[in-house]
Scaffold this motif. Structure first.
Motif, PDB file in Angstrom:
ATOM      1  N   TRP A  20       0.816  -1.213   0.048  1.00  0.00           N
ATOM      2  CA  TRP A  20       0.109  -0.042  -0.114  1.00  0.00           C
ATOM      3  C   TRP A  20       0.895   1.397  -0.009  1.00  0.00           C
ATOM      4  O   TRP A  20       0.538   2.230  -0.617  1.00  0.00           O
ATOM      5  CB  TRP A  20      -0.921  -0.066   1.358  1.00  0.00           C
ATOM      6  CG  TRP A  20      -1.851  -1.020   1.212  1.00  0.00           C
ATOM      7  CD1 TRP A  20      -1.991  -1.915   1.885  1.00  0.00           C
ATOM      8  CD2 TRP A  20      -2.871  -1.285   0.092  1.00  0.00           C
ATOM      9  NE1 TRP A  20      -3.094  -3.081   1.434  1.00  0.00           N
ATOM     10  CE2 TRP A  20      -3.615  -2.388   0.217  1.00  0.00           C
ATOM     11  CE3 TRP A  20      -3.463  -0.619  -0.848  1.00  0.00           C
ATOM     12  CZ2 TRP A  20      -4.613  -3.043  -0.505  1.00  0.00           C
ATOM     13  CZ3 TRP A  20      -4.324  -1.159  -1.879  1.00  0.00           C
ATOM     14  CH2 TRP A  20      -4.955  -2.215  -1.578  1.00  0.00           C
ATOM     15  N   ARG A  21       2.179   1.142   0.650  1.00  0.00           N
ATOM     16  CA  ARG A  21       2.902   2.280   0.818  1.00  0.00           C
ATOM     17  C   ARG A  21       3.608   2.604  -0.578  1.00  0.00           C
ATOM     18  O   ARG A  21       3.593   3.793  -1.021  1.00  0.00           O
ATOM     19  CB  ARG A  21       3.892   2.139   1.673  1.00  0.00           C
ATOM     20  CG  ARG A  21       4.672   3.500   1.810  1.00  0.00           C
ATOM     21  CD  ARG A  21       5.511   3.656   3.166  1.00  0.00           C
ATOM     22  NE  ARG A  21       6.192   4.889   3.323  1.00  0.00           N
ATOM     23  CZ  ARG A  21       7.357   5.253   2.770  1.00  0.00           C
ATOM     24  NH1 ARG A  21       8.144   4.304   2.347  1.00  0.00           N
ATOM     25  NH2 ARG A  21       7.848   6.280   3.129  1.00  0.00           N
ATOM     26  N   ARG A  22       3.969   1.307  -1.345  1.00  0.00           N
ATOM     27  CA  ARG A  22       4.387   1.478  -2.649  1.00  0.00           C
ATOM     28  C   ARG A  22       3.445   2.240  -3.684  1.00  0.00           C
ATOM     29  O   ARG A  22       3.842   2.883  -4.568  1.00  0.00           O
ATOM     30  CB  ARG A  22       4.987   0.133  -3.064  1.00  0.00           C
ATOM     31  CG  ARG A  22       6.425   0.071  -2.481  1.00  0.00           C
ATOM     32  CD  ARG A  22       7.165  -1.354  -2.749  1.00  0.00           C
ATOM     33  NE  ARG A  22       6.419  -2.369  -2.074  1.00  0.00           N
ATOM     34  CZ  ARG A  22       6.330  -3.539  -2.413  1.00  0.00           C
ATOM     35  NH1 ARG A  22       7.238  -4.130  -3.510  1.00  0.00           N
ATOM     36  NH2 ARG A  22       5.747  -4.472  -1.632  1.00  0.00           N
ATOM     37  N   ARG A  28       1.387   9.184  -5.902  1.00  0.00           N
ATOM     38  CA  ARG A  28       1.967  10.486  -5.699  1.00  0.00           C
ATOM     39  C   ARG A  28       2.897  10.893  -6.804  1.00  0.00           C
ATOM     40  O   ARG A  28       2.673  12.062  -7.163  1.00  0.00           O
ATOM     41  CB  ARG A  28       2.422  10.874  -4.463  1.00  0.00           C
ATOM     42  CG  ARG A  28       1.418  10.701  -3.108  1.00  0.00           C
ATOM     43  CD  ARG A  28       2.313  10.525  -1.702  1.00  0.00           C
ATOM     44  NE  ARG A  28       1.026  10.582  -1.019  1.00  0.00           N
ATOM     45  CZ  ARG A  28       0.707  11.579  -0.034  1.00  0.00           C
ATOM     46  NH1 ARG A  28       1.126  12.716  -0.352  1.00  0.00           N
ATOM     47  NH2 ARG A  28      -0.251  11.214   0.860  1.00  0.00           N
ATOM     48  N   ARG A  29       3.700   9.962  -7.060  1.00  0.00           N
ATOM     49  CA  ARG A  29       4.548  10.388  -8.347  1.00  0.00           C
ATOM     50  C   ARG A  29       4.090  10.572  -9.611  1.00  0.00           C
ATOM     51  O   ARG A  29       4.473  11.354 -10.352  1.00  0.00           O
ATOM     52  CB  ARG A  29       5.840   9.202  -8.294  1.00  0.00           C
ATOM     53  CG  ARG A  29       6.916   9.675  -9.416  1.00  0.00           C
ATOM     54  CD  ARG A  29       8.030   8.668  -9.270  1.00  0.00           C
ATOM     55  NE  ARG A  29       8.663   8.879  -7.957  1.00  0.00           N
ATOM     56  CZ  ARG A  29       9.116   7.712  -7.171  1.00  0.00           C
ATOM     57  NH1 ARG A  29       8.824   6.832  -7.403  1.00  0.00           N
ATOM     58  NH2 ARG A  29       9.790   8.223  -6.054  1.00  0.00           N
ATOM     59  N   THR A 175       3.035  24.139  -6.684  1.00  0.00           N
ATOM     60  CA  THR A 175       3.946  24.101  -5.712  1.00  0.00           C
ATOM     61  C   THR A 175       3.199  23.793  -4.363  1.00  0.00           C
ATOM     62  O   THR A 175       3.669  22.776  -3.461  1.00  0.00           O
ATOM     63  CB  THR A 175       4.435  25.724  -5.183  1.00  0.00           C
ATOM     64  OG1 THR A 175       5.225  25.844  -6.381  1.00  0.00           O
ATOM     65  CG2 THR A 175       5.245  25.745  -3.894  1.00  0.00           C
ATOM     66  N   GLY A 176       1.919  24.065  -4.314  1.00  0.00           N
ATOM     67  CA  GLY A 176       0.981  23.305  -3.325  1.00  0.00           C
ATOM     68  C   GLY A 176       0.725  22.082  -3.343  1.00  0.00           C
ATOM     69  O   GLY A 176       0.850  21.142  -2.264  1.00  0.00           O
ATOM     70  N   LEU A 177       0.808  21.451  -4.734  1.00  0.00           N
ATOM     71  CA  LEU A 177       0.612  20.208  -4.837  1.00  0.00           C
ATOM     72  C   LEU A 177       1.822  19.555  -4.563  1.00  0.00           C
ATOM     73  O   LEU A 177       1.928  18.135  -3.874  1.00  0.00           O
ATOM     74  CB  LEU A 177       0.254  19.683  -6.229  1.00  0.00           C
ATOM     75  CG  LEU A 177      -1.422  20.048  -6.737  1.00  0.00           C
ATOM     76  CD1 LEU A 177      -1.465  19.850  -8.151  1.00  0.00           C
ATOM     77  CD2 LEU A 177      -2.378  19.135  -5.997  1.00  0.00           C
ATOM     78  N   GLY A 178       2.878  19.948  -5.022  1.00  0.00           N
ATOM     79  CA  GLY A 178       4.213  19.197  -4.797  1.00  0.00           C
ATOM     80  C   GLY A 178       4.678  19.151  -3.353  1.00  0.00           C
ATOM     81  O   GLY A 178       5.399  18.200  -2.784  1.00  0.00           O
ATOM     82  N   ARG A 179       3.884  19.992  -2.342  1.00  0.00           N
ATOM     83  CA  ARG A 179       4.386  19.964  -0.882  1.00  0.00           C
ATOM     84  C   ARG A 179       3.304  19.143  -0.386  1.00  0.00           C
ATOM     85  O   ARG A 179       3.438  18.843   0.755  1.00  0.00           O
ATOM     86  CB  ARG A 179       4.005  21.310  -0.300  1.00  0.00           C
ATOM     87  CG  ARG A 179       5.289  22.328  -0.642  1.00  0.00           C
ATOM     88  CD  ARG A 179       5.387  23.605   0.012  1.00  0.00           C
ATOM     89  NE  ARG A 179       6.211  24.378  -0.441  1.00  0.00           N
ATOM     90  CZ  ARG A 179       6.406  25.746  -0.423  1.00  0.00           C
ATOM     91  NH1 ARG A 179       5.551  26.496   0.201  1.00  0.00           N
ATOM     92  NH2 ARG A 179       7.497  26.264  -0.901  1.00  0.00           N
ATOM     93  N   SER A 180       2.083  18.781  -0.855  1.00  0.00           N
ATOM     94  CA  SER A 180       1.029  17.744  -0.304  1.00  0.00           C
ATOM     95  C   SER A 180       0.972  16.522  -0.999  1.00  0.00           C
ATOM     96  O   SER A 180       1.515  15.556  -0.652  1.00  0.00           O
ATOM     97  CB  SER A 180       0.109  18.743  -0.073  1.00  0.00           C
ATOM     98  OG  SER A 180      -0.596  19.188  -1.185  1.00  0.00           O
ATOM     99  N   ILE A 181       0.137  16.628  -1.791  1.00  0.00           N
ATOM    100  CA  ILE A 181      -0.637  15.298  -2.322  1.00  0.00           C
ATOM    101  C   ILE A 181       0.558  14.546  -3.301  1.00  0.00           C
ATOM    102  O   ILE A 181       0.364  13.384  -3.636  1.00  0.00           O
ATOM    103  CB  ILE A 181      -2.072  15.578  -3.060  1.00  0.00           C
ATOM    104  CG1 ILE A 181      -2.764  14.411  -3.268  1.00  0.00           C
ATOM    105  CG2 ILE A 181      -2.071  16.361  -4.270  1.00  0.00           C
ATOM    106  CD1 ILE A 181      -4.172  14.190  -3.294  1.00  0.00           C
ATOM    107  N   ALA A 182       1.118  15.650  -4.110  1.00  0.00           N
ATOM    108  CA  ALA A 182       2.068  14.932  -5.218  1.00  0.00           C
ATOM    109  C   ALA A 182       3.437  14.964  -4.668  1.00  0.00           C
ATOM    110  O   ALA A 182       4.447  14.663  -5.431  1.00  0.00           O
ATOM    111  CB  ALA A 182       2.019  16.010  -6.271  1.00  0.00           C
ATOM    112  N   PRO A 184       5.959  12.133  -3.045  1.00  0.00           N
ATOM    113  CA  PRO A 184       6.145  10.986  -2.820  1.00  0.00           C
ATOM    114  C   PRO A 184       6.732  10.500  -1.342  1.00  0.00           C
ATOM    115  O   PRO A 184       6.526   9.482  -0.897  1.00  0.00           O
ATOM    116  CB  PRO A 184       7.042  10.240  -3.793  1.00  0.00           C
ATOM    117  CG  PRO A 184       7.248  11.477  -4.929  1.00  0.00           C
ATOM    118  CD  PRO A 184       6.705  12.685  -4.314  1.00  0.00           C
ATOM    119  N   ASP A 185       7.504  11.411  -0.927  1.00  0.00           N
ATOM    120  CA  ASP A 185       8.154  11.588   0.598  1.00  0.00           C
ATOM    121  C   ASP A 185       7.271  11.330   1.631  1.00  0.00           C
ATOM    122  O   ASP A 185       7.416  11.073   2.717  1.00  0.00           O
ATOM    123  CB  ASP A 185       9.172  12.410   0.580  1.00  0.00           C
ATOM    124  CG  ASP A 185      10.422  12.427  -0.435  1.00  0.00           C
ATOM    125  OD1 ASP A 185      10.670  11.410  -0.851  1.00  0.00           O
ATOM    126  OD2 ASP A 185      10.819  13.529  -0.763  1.00  0.00           O
TER     127      ASP A 185
END
Length: 187
Positions: A20-22, A28-29, A175-182, A184-185
């Motif tokens: 599930w994490r993968r 996200r990626r 930028t908002g997406l990159g910090r949250s839902i997009a 992968p970290d």
């Protein structure tokens, strides 16, 4: 603790990631590519919105440029290739023109990404304006050469202006997406 009793996990060693994490990391990626594909589909649909066709290259180039600079794993070359093919299949232009333009923008973004990622957003906007101008001139030249006539320049100037104008708005959203839902970290 005695020397023959080892701790369950040593420092720096992580447990194996679950399925599930993968899947979460993969989704996200892949989100930037999926959102770009959905934007291409929506802007290609016959809604009759003025400037809709001219907005498509600007949104596509903005998305490819931004994600290639800040998350190159999310906007890899095969994904950019597929997005270019999608635009060429849905568009009415000569086949291969947008594919070549998008791949060149992706290549420029990848080549300069270490410098571009460190500059202020206004400088990045100026850089994108130049890259987008070069891409628009190349697109105009290729379409003119393939149609064996000079195509009207104002439509391409309008397309470039829309792309440059939409870039700051998309930067804020991305930028908002990159910090949250997009991210992968964060999976």
């Amino acid at each position: 603790m005695t020397p023959d009793q080892a701790p369950e996990f040593q420092a720096g060693i992580q447990p194996r990631t679950s399925l599930w994490r993968r899947l979460d990391m993969l989704s996200r990626r892949g989100l930037p590519a999926v959102l770009t594909g959905v934007a291409v589909l929506l802007l290609s649909a016959p809604f009759g919105v003025p400037g809709q066709a001219e907005l498509l290259p600007g949104v596509l180039l903005s998305s490819v440029f931004f994600w290639s600079v800040f998350r190159p794993a999310s906007m890899s070359s095969p994904i950019v290739f597929l997005l270019g093919v999608l635009v060429d299949l849905l568009g009415f232009g000569p086949p291969g023109v947008m594919l070549l333009v998008v791949l060149l923008v992706h290549g420029v973004a990848l080549l300069g990404r270490y410098g571009f990622a460190r500059v202020h957003v206004l400088v990045l906007w100026l850089v994108f304006s130049g890259v987008s101008l070069g891409a628009t001139v190349l697109q105009w030249g290729l379409i003119s050469a393939l149609s064996l006539r000079l195509v009207a320049i104002p439509a391409f100037a309008f397309q470039w202006a829309l792309g440059v104008g939409v870039f700051p708005l998309l930067c804020v959203v991305f930028t908002g997406l990159g910090r949250s839902i997009a991210n992968p970290d964060r999976a």
